[in-house]
Design an enzyme around this catalytic site. Structure first.
Site, mmCIF file in Angstrom:
data_model
loop_
_atom_site.group_PDB
_atom_site.id
_atom_site.type_symbol
_atom_site.label_atom_id
_atom_site.label_comp_id
_atom_site.label_asym_id
_atom_site.label_seq_id
_atom_site.Cartn_x
_atom_site.Cartn_y
_atom_site.Cartn_z
ATOM 1 N N THR A 19 68.184 24.241 25.773
ATOM 2 C CA THR A 19 67.656 23.087 24.854
ATOM 3 C C THR A 19 66.248 24.033 24.542
ATOM 4 O OG1 THR A 19 68.145 21.807 26.868
ATOM 5 C CG2 THR A 19 66.769 21.086 25.699
ATOM 6 N N ARG A 23 66.193 31.110 28.218
ATOM 7 C CA ARG A 23 65.648 30.891 29.789
ATOM 8 C C ARG A 23 66.409 31.732 30.799
ATOM 9 N NH1 ARG A 23 62.625 25.186 30.129
ATOM 10 N NH2 ARG A 23 61.584 25.671 27.934
ATOM 11 N N SER A 114 58.314 27.570 30.013
ATOM 12 C CA SER A 114 57.890 25.979 30.015
ATOM 13 C C SER A 114 57.249 25.853 31.446
ATOM 14 C CB SER A 114 58.706 25.233 29.547
ATOM 15 O OG SER A 114 58.067 24.142 29.421
ATOM 16 N N HIS A 115 57.878 24.785 31.955
ATOM 17 C CA HIS A 115 57.450 24.290 33.224
ATOM 18 C C HIS A 115 58.127 24.975 34.507
ATOM 19 C CE1 HIS A 115 61.129 22.600 31.752
ATOM 20 N NE2 HIS A 115 61.448 22.261 33.168
ATOM 21 N N LYS A 127 61.329 31.883 22.975
ATOM 22 C CA LYS A 127 62.151 30.929 21.839
ATOM 23 C C LYS A 127 61.507 31.366 20.381
ATOM 24 C CE LYS A 127 59.331 26.909 22.381
ATOM 25 N NZ LYS A 127 59.242 25.283 22.219
ATOM 26 N N ASP A 278 51.723 21.530 31.197
ATOM 27 C CA ASP A 278 52.633 22.750 31.831
ATOM 28 C C ASP A 278 52.407 23.856 31.585
ATOM 29 O OD1 ASP A 278 53.491 22.303 29.295
ATOM 30 O OD2 ASP A 278 55.465 22.658 29.720
ATOM 31 N N ASP A 280 53.215 25.953 29.442
ATOM 32 C CA ASP A 280 52.981 26.288 27.818
ATOM 33 C C ASP A 280 52.107 25.370 27.277
ATOM 34 O OD1 ASP A 280 55.316 24.881 27.972
ATOM 35 O OD2 ASP A 280 56.361 25.840 26.027
ATOM 36 N N ASP A 282 52.681 22.264 26.328
ATOM 37 C CA ASP A 282 53.265 21.217 25.591
ATOM 38 C C ASP A 282 53.586 19.944 26.370
ATOM 39 O OD1 ASP A 282 55.598 22.129 26.858
ATOM 40 O OD2 ASP A 282 56.731 22.853 25.194
ATOM 41 N N ARG A 283 53.856 19.819 27.362
ATOM 42 C CA ARG A 283 54.204 18.478 28.144
ATOM 43 C C ARG A 283 52.682 17.978 28.874
ATOM 44 N NH1 ARG A 283 59.569 19.015 31.996
ATOM 45 N NH2 ARG A 283 60.729 19.980 30.127
ATOM 46 N N THR A 345 68.364 15.241 23.510
ATOM 47 C CA THR A 345 67.225 15.664 24.240
ATOM 48 C C THR A 345 66.918 17.184 23.509
ATOM 49 O OG1 THR A 345 67.701 14.850 26.269
ATOM 50 C CG2 THR A 345 66.608 16.911 26.484
ATOM 51 N N GLU A 364 59.308 12.132 24.637
ATOM 52 C CA GLU A 364 60.507 12.391 25.449
ATOM 53 C C GLU A 364 60.282 12.092 26.838
ATOM 54 O OE1 GLU A 364 63.260 15.787 24.140
ATOM 55 O OE2 GLU A 364 61.533 16.654 24.299
ATOM 56 N N LYS A 377 56.030 19.339 20.860
ATOM 57 C CA LYS A 377 55.160 18.347 21.665
ATOM 58 C C LYS A 377 53.907 19.078 22.176
ATOM 59 C CE LYS A 377 58.144 19.462 25.972
ATOM 60 N NZ LYS A 377 59.356 20.095 25.309
ATOM 61 N N ARG A 497 71.013 15.597 35.784
ATOM 62 C CA ARG A 497 70.137 14.391 35.516
ATOM 63 C C ARG A 497 70.582 13.190 35.430
ATOM 64 N NH1 ARG A 497 65.765 17.895 34.946
ATOM 65 N NH2 ARG A 497 65.787 19.482 33.257
HETATM 66 C C1 G16 Z 1 62.401 21.478 26.721
HETATM 67 C C2 G16 Z 1 62.653 20.714 25.508
HETATM 68 C C3 G16 Z 1 62.561 19.286 25.583
HETATM 69 C C4 G16 Z 1 63.614 18.832 26.694
HETATM 70 C C5 G16 Z 1 63.371 19.496 27.949
HETATM 71 C C6 G16 Z 1 64.355 19.036 28.828
HETATM 72 O O1 G16 Z 1 61.179 21.079 27.328
HETATM 73 O O2 G16 Z 1 61.698 21.323 24.678
HETATM 74 O O3 G16 Z 1 62.891 18.770 24.304
HETATM 75 O O4 G16 Z 1 63.435 17.334 26.710
HETATM 76 O O5 G16 Z 1 63.393 20.962 27.713
HETATM 77 O O6 G16 Z 1 65.510 19.504 28.911
HETATM 78 P P1 G16 Z 1 66.690 19.481 29.789
HETATM 79 O O7 G16 Z 1 66.869 18.126 30.189
HETATM 80 O O8 G16 Z 1 67.901 20.092 29.353
HETATM 81 O O9 G16 Z 1 66.156 20.469 31.095
HETATM 82 P P2 G16 Z 1 60.229 22.382 27.710
HETATM 83 O O10 G16 Z 1 59.038 21.806 28.021
HETATM 84 O O11 G16 Z 1 61.068 22.848 28.980
HETATM 85 O O12 G16 Z 1 60.486 23.460 26.531
#
Ligand code: G16
Length: 544
Positions: A19, A23, A114-115, A127, A278, A280, A282-283, A345, A364, A377, A497
């Site tokens: 996504t 990772r 990310s998170h 990325k 979070d 990085d 963005d959240r 997503t 999102e 984001k 999910r």
């Molecule tokens: C990433 C994407 C988001 C997505 C999220 C969850 O967020 O940038 O657009 O909504 O993953 O994805 P999944 O449901 O596939 O785990 P981030 O903040 O992790 O980069």
């Protein structure tokens, strides 16, 4: 004179971006040649690095510093002419997006999972964002993956590490390396969008805020902007020093991982406004005194009120949300008479709509909101827009939410995550559901009648590219909905999910406890999917 080496290497399995980039467990990235191979795949996928300029930075997690030095040396060996890198290797994801656009670079490398938690036994990620500032679209990530299968060697400079601790100019061979302040350009951008004078006056009047940076990259940004520039008192930003392992926590701004903040906001000592970001940056999570705002509701409120901030006073072109995100913002768009889009997503799917000027705000359910100011984001952006709205409306978060639901009705919403599910069991559940979909319509489960069901397929309205299999939707009579998909960002087994939504109209009771309001949809989808039989559980690990 810099020496360049050519290192022979063999393919690794699974270097397939998900996504949001690649990772993996940190130790996977630490294997000899693993990171390098993926970096070279990126250079090859974008037509090489020769003569190009890139932005480089990350969220400071374990292996960030090592990876940055490797990427710099590989960039020099690939003929790159200039790299802008954040001081101490730090740059938030939205700041990278902005720097790419501001400096019109050829893209940027972001080091973050990310998170996800950080540390040698946790997660790492990389990325690549393209010249529009957004995550590489699927066509490019597919090319990267193909390259990881075929590369037989990569070039790298045999040079000493660059000192990233001070702002300044360096070089590796002919490549210029500019170590830049991570915050200033981003802070300037925020000042163009929001009424800093009004927000300053809000804080000067005693308005209280706690921003939890979760020991991650937003700390320096939040301190500089909220405390130094806008005058929030010292101590308003918590956990502001980035740590390699986020001090052992998950830098995920939701009620589970940011529980101390949520507990504070629900207590007698609550400040007026709480927020978190979070790993990085963005959240975001928004919490008012005594009220948690779901990301879907936050998106809807921001769309409804954005015109109160200077950067959006001319109105919005349109709004986009990912498919599993609640439909609350669609009602606002309808009232505003603007277009509303439903995308798969992944922030990368918003890129074309933003570039084409079709949408201004995107969001999102996974705690991401942002606008056309960057192509990612942006956690702090959402916080500042909320503060600008509060300053203009002179209302509390709870009052703003109550007004919103009275005007538009309420979309009760929650995401249930089942983590580390055996991959085969998760796949079987999705397969079975897909097979059974056509027969569900008209049937009732726990008193909930299925009125429609589909496997979500997206045709990009701008370039007509098609993305298949982006999740399964079951619609129930009475505007209930369940969505199922497998996460594309997990690093262990599969994460299932289940997104639950139930709309109630303007005159209904808006004060029902969220999980109670969703119980019927939950029971129905559990029966439909046979979740207990197939994965051996029917209670999630995380509810957001
Ligand atoms: C990433 C994407 C988001 C997505 C999220 C969850 O967020 O940038 O657009 O909504 O993953 O994805 P999944 O449901 O596939 O785990 P981030 O903040 O992790 O980069």
């Amino acid at each position: 004179m810099t020496n360049f080496l050519n290192v022979a290497c063999k393919p690794f399995e699974g270097q397939k971006p998900g996504t949001s980039g690649l990772r993996k467990k940190t130790r996977v990235f630490m294997q000899a040649d693993y990171l390098e191979r993926f970096v070279q795949a990126i250079f090859n996928a974008i037509g090489g690095g020769s003569g190009k300029t890139f932005v480089l930075g990350g969220d400071g997690r374990f292996f960030n510093a090592t990876a940055i030095q490797k990427i710099l040396k590989m960039a020099a060996a690939n003929g790159v002419s200039r790299v802008l890198v954040g001081q101490d290797g730090l740059l938030s994801t939205p700041a990278v997006s902005h720097l790419i656009r501001l400096n019109e670079t050829d893209g940027g490398f972001i080091l973050s999972a990310s998170h996800n938690p950080g540390g040698i036994d946790q997660d790492f990620g990389l990325k690549f964002n393209t010249p529009n500032g957004g995550p590489a679209p699927e066509g490019i990530t597919a090319e990267m993956y193909d390259q990881t299968l075929t590369i037989s060697s990569y070039p790298i400079a045999d040079a000493p590490d660059i000192d990233l601790s001070k702002v300044g100019e360096h070089a590796i061979g002919d490549m210029q390396v500019d170590v830049i302040d991570p915050v200033s350009a981003y802070s300037d951008l925020m000042e163009t969008l929001f009424d800093f004078g009004k927000i300053r006056a809000l804080f000067a009047s005693g308005f209280s805020l706690r921003f939890d940076a979760m020991h991650a990259v937003t700390g320096p940004y939040a301190r500089a902007i909220l405390q130094v520039c806008l005058g929030a008192p010292e101590g308003s930003v918590l956990n502001a020093i980035p740590s390699e392992d986020f001090c052992g926590g998950h830098p995920d701004p939701n009620p589970v991982w940011a529980k101390p903040l949520v507990d504070l906001m629900m207590s007698g000592n609550a400040p007026e406004f709480g927020a978190a970001s979070d790993g990085d940056g963005d959240r975001n999570m928004i919490v008012g005194r005594g009220i948690y705002v779901t990301p879907s509701d936050s998106l809807a409120v921001l769309v409804a009120n954005a015109h109160l901030a200077p950067g959006y006073k001319a109105g919005l072109a349109g709004v986009a949300r990912s498919m599993p995100t609640s439909r609350a913002c669609d009602r606002v768009a309808e009232k505003l008479g603007i277009e509303a889009f439903e995308t798969p997503t992944g922030w990368k799917f918003f890129g074309n709509l933003l570039d084409a000027g079709r949408v201004t705000i995107c969001g999102e359910e996974s705690a991401g909101t942002g606008s056309s100011h960057v192509r990612e984001k942006d956690g702090l952006w959402a916080v500042l827009l909320w503060l600008n709205i509060i300053a203009e409306r002179g209302q509390s978060v709870a009052e703003i939410m109550t007004d919103h639901w009275q005007e538009f009705g309420r979309n009760y919403y929650s995401r249930h995550d089942y983590e580390a599910v055996p991959v085969e069991a998760a796949n079987q559940l999705m397969r079975e559901l897909e097979t059974n979909l056509p027969g569900l319509v008209g049937e009732s489960f726990f008193g909930m009648q299925v009125v429609a069901s589909e496997t979500f397929r997206y045709v990009d309205p701008v370039d007509q590219s098609v993305s298949e299999n982006q999740g399964i939707i079951v619609h129930f009579k009475g505007q209930g909905r369940a969505v199922l998909r497998l996460s594309g960002t997990g690093t262990e087994g599969a994460t299932l999910r289940i997104y639950l939504e139930q709309y109630v109209d303007r005159d209904a009771d808006h004060s029902v406890e969220t999980q109670a309001a969703l119980q019927a949809v939950k029971s129905a989808i559990h029966e439909i999917t046979r979740i207990q039989a197939l994965i051996g559980r029917d209670e999630p690990d995380v509810m957001t």
